[in-house]
Design a protein around this motif. Sequence first.
Motif, PDB file in Angstrom:
ATOM      1  N   VAL A 178      29.057  31.392  53.102  1.00 31.66           N
ATOM      2  CA  VAL A 178      29.952  30.265  52.848  1.00 31.66           C
ATOM      3  C   VAL A 178      31.381  30.668  53.199  1.00 31.66           C
ATOM      4  CG1 VAL A 178      28.469  29.329  51.015  1.00 31.66           C
ATOM      5  CG2 VAL A 178      30.274  30.974  50.436  1.00 31.66           C
ATOM      6  N   GLY A 179      32.304  29.712  53.070  1.00 29.24           N
ATOM      7  CA  GLY A 179      33.709  30.006  53.283  1.00 29.24           C
ATOM      8  C   GLY A 179      34.366  29.047  54.255  1.00 29.24           C
ATOM      9  N   PHE A 180      35.670  29.176  54.383  1.00 31.16           N
ATOM     10  CA  PHE A 180      36.464  28.300  55.238  1.00 31.16           C
ATOM     11  C   PHE A 180      35.969  28.329  56.683  1.00 31.16           C
ATOM     12  CE2 PHE A 180      40.017  27.626  58.159  1.00 31.16           C
ATOM     13  CZ  PHE A 180      40.556  26.440  57.714  1.00 31.16           C
ATOM     14  N   ASP A 181      35.770  29.530  57.251  1.00 31.77           N
ATOM     15  CA  ASP A 181      35.291  29.633  58.628  1.00 31.77           C
ATOM     16  C   ASP A 181      33.990  28.870  58.821  1.00 31.77           C
ATOM     17  OD1 ASP A 181      37.321  31.392  59.515  1.00 31.77           O
ATOM     18  OD2 ASP A 181      36.210  33.153  58.860  1.00 31.77           O
ATOM     19  N   ILE A 182      33.094  29.016  57.862  1.00 29.02           N
ATOM     20  CA  ILE A 182      31.769  28.407  57.982  1.00 29.02           C
ATOM     21  C   ILE A 182      31.859  26.890  57.870  1.00 29.02           C
ATOM     22  CG2 ILE A 182      29.402  28.430  57.115  1.00 29.02           C
ATOM     23  CD1 ILE A 182      30.602  31.136  58.270  1.00 29.02           C
ATOM     24  N   ASP A 183      32.664  26.400  56.932  1.00 29.20           N
ATOM     25  CA  ASP A 183      32.825  24.951  56.791  1.00 29.20           C
ATOM     26  C   ASP A 183      33.421  24.339  58.052  1.00 29.20           C
ATOM     27  OD1 ASP A 183      31.827  25.240  54.271  1.00 29.20           O
ATOM     28  OD2 ASP A 183      33.644  24.645  53.212  1.00 29.20           O
ATOM     29  N   ILE A 184      34.421  25.009  58.629  1.00 25.89           N
ATOM     30  CA  ILE A 184      35.022  24.499  59.872  1.00 25.89           C
ATOM     31  C   ILE A 184      33.996  24.520  61.000  1.00 25.89           C
ATOM     32  CG2 ILE A 184      36.722  24.983  61.687  1.00 25.89           C
ATOM     33  CD1 ILE A 184      38.025  23.716  59.285  1.00 25.89           C
ATOM     34  N   ALA A 185      33.279  25.621  61.146  1.00 24.20           N
ATOM     35  CA  ALA A 185      32.290  25.729  62.219  1.00 24.20           C
ATOM     36  C   ALA A 185      31.198  24.671  62.079  1.00 24.20           C
ATOM     37  CB  ALA A 185      31.667  27.124  62.213  1.00 24.20           C
ATOM     38  N   GLN A 186      30.727  24.446  60.864  1.00 20.44           N
ATOM     39  CA  GLN A 186      29.686  23.435  60.659  1.00 20.44           C
ATOM     40  C   GLN A 186      30.225  22.032  60.912  1.00 20.44           C
ATOM     41  OE1 GLN A 186      26.634  23.937  60.531  1.00 20.44           O
ATOM     42  NE2 GLN A 186      26.068  25.737  59.317  1.00 20.44           N
ATOM     43  N   ALA A 187      31.504  21.795  60.600  1.00 21.18           N
ATOM     44  CA  ALA A 187      32.109  20.498  60.898  1.00 21.18           C
ATOM     45  C   ALA A 187      32.175  20.273  62.409  1.00 21.18           C
ATOM     46  CB  ALA A 187      33.507  20.412  60.287  1.00 21.18           C
ATOM     47  N   LEU A 188      32.463  21.330  63.167  1.00 22.44           N
ATOM     48  CA  LEU A 188      32.474  21.224  64.626  1.00 22.44           C
ATOM     49  C   LEU A 188      31.067  20.939  65.143  1.00 22.44           C
ATOM     50  CD1 LEU A 188      34.836  24.179  65.672  1.00 22.44           C
ATOM     51  CD2 LEU A 188      35.423  21.820  65.099  1.00 22.44           C
ATOM     52  N   CYS A 189      30.079  21.610  64.571  1.00 26.27           N
ATOM     53  CA  CYS A 189      28.691  21.368  64.973  1.00 26.27           C
ATOM     54  C   CYS A 189      28.292  19.917  64.710  1.00 26.27           C
ATOM     55  CB  CYS A 189      27.755  22.319  64.226  1.00 26.27           C
ATOM     56  SG  CYS A 189      27.920  24.047  64.731  1.00 26.27           S
ATOM     57  N   ALA A 190      28.742  19.372  63.576  1.00 24.01           N
ATOM     58  CA  ALA A 190      28.429  17.974  63.248  1.00 24.01           C
ATOM     59  C   ALA A 190      29.035  17.032  64.284  1.00 24.01           C
ATOM     60  CB  ALA A 190      28.937  17.637  61.853  1.00 24.01           C
ATOM     61  N   LYS A 191      30.264  17.301  64.697  1.00 20.62           N
ATOM     62  CA  LYS A 191      30.905  16.466  65.721  1.00 20.62           C
ATOM     63  C   LYS A 191      30.177  16.576  67.058  1.00 20.62           C
ATOM     64  CE  LYS A 191      34.300  14.645  63.398  1.00 20.62           C
ATOM     65  NZ  LYS A 191      34.290  13.185  63.112  1.00 20.62           N
ATOM     66  N   MET A 192      29.634  17.761  67.362  1.00 22.26           N
ATOM     67  CA  MET A 192      28.899  17.958  68.611  1.00 22.26           C
ATOM     68  C   MET A 192      27.450  17.478  68.496  1.00 22.26           C
ATOM     69  SD  MET A 192      30.267  21.686  69.989  1.00 22.26           S
ATOM     70  CE  MET A 192      29.595  22.608  68.602  1.00 22.26           C
ATOM     71  N   LYS A 193      27.089  17.010  67.276  1.00 19.63           N
ATOM     72  CA  LYS A 193      25.720  16.557  66.996  1.00 19.63           C
ATOM     73  C   LYS A 193      24.705  17.660  67.311  1.00 19.63           C
ATOM     74  CE  LYS A 193      26.619  11.604  67.580  1.00 19.63           C
ATOM     75  NZ  LYS A 193      28.068  11.737  67.486  1.00 19.63           N
ATOM     76  N   THR A 194      25.050  18.857  66.854  1.00 17.37           N
ATOM     77  CA  THR A 194      24.225  20.034  67.103  1.00 17.37           C
ATOM     78  C   THR A 194      23.920  20.743  65.787  1.00 17.37           C
ATOM     79  OG1 THR A 194      25.285  20.374  69.244  1.00 17.37           O
ATOM     80  CG2 THR A 194      24.103  22.236  68.326  1.00 17.37           C
ATOM     81  N   GLU A 195      22.670  21.080  65.572  1.00 22.49           N
ATOM     82  CA  GLU A 195      22.308  21.854  64.386  1.00 22.49           C
ATOM     83  C   GLU A 195      22.752  23.292  64.574  1.00 22.49           C
ATOM     84  OE1 GLU A 195      18.334  23.247  61.861  1.00 22.49           O
ATOM     85  OE2 GLU A 195      18.134  21.828  63.531  1.00 22.49           O
TER      86      GLU A 195
END
Length: 250
Positions: A48-65
């Motif tokens: 978990v953490g800030f880096d992970i939340d940001i990275a997962q938010a980017l993945c969501a925008k790219m529609k990528t798991e």
Amino acid sequence: MMTYKKMLLAAAATLAFGTSAIAADKLKIGTEGAYPPFNLIDASGQVVGFDIDIAQALCAKMKTECEVVTSDWDGIIPALNSKKFDFIAASMSITDERKQAVDFTDAYYTNKLQFIAPKASTLKTDKASLKGKVIGAQRATIAGTWLEDNMADTVEVKLYDTQENAYLDLASGRVDGVLADKFVNWEWLKSAAGKDFEFKGDPVFDNDKIGMAVRKNDPLREKLNAALKEIVADGTYKKINDKYFPFSIY
């Protein structure tokens, strides 16, 4: 009529295309997992953490798991280039040296380097107050490099494999101070272990740009940059920032 050999070649090409398409639907995020509050492993074993939340938010925008993979800090760039994961989200400073091995996205936050030491310490940022001190930092970081480049003739530089180990030695008195990212120090000072310590002086470097790393010439870089612009524009970034910090780090 298609020959048997041509049929095999066509099948191989179809399989290769299918594998590529499947792979594109899922990405692996590489991180350290030992750098709170940016990336850490929680009590349940989740990264978990800030880096992970940001990275997962980017993945969501790219529609990528996306799934998270941890790596020792010292080997994280070689692991990226050997395709153990697709991009690094681990509070990595953008440097000319690292650019020789990887490409970076636009910065997703700006870091500062600042000393911490016991509250009773007279340690400051000038060489006179630092002379003869033992100062800790994490190995292969901007903080460690800054100490070696600017203070090697003044202090004894002690480098650690993880930031957590640097803090352990500070708390036990084995080093006189630690130089690290201001926001990581800020998090540690809030802990029980950090209650008798404080920031010393102003930041010694305040324009450390932090990006996500991808393999050289990987088009994923531009996709991540586009997604970053989106999460900043729609307020997702601010929501994640506010979850961890009472001030903006963008």
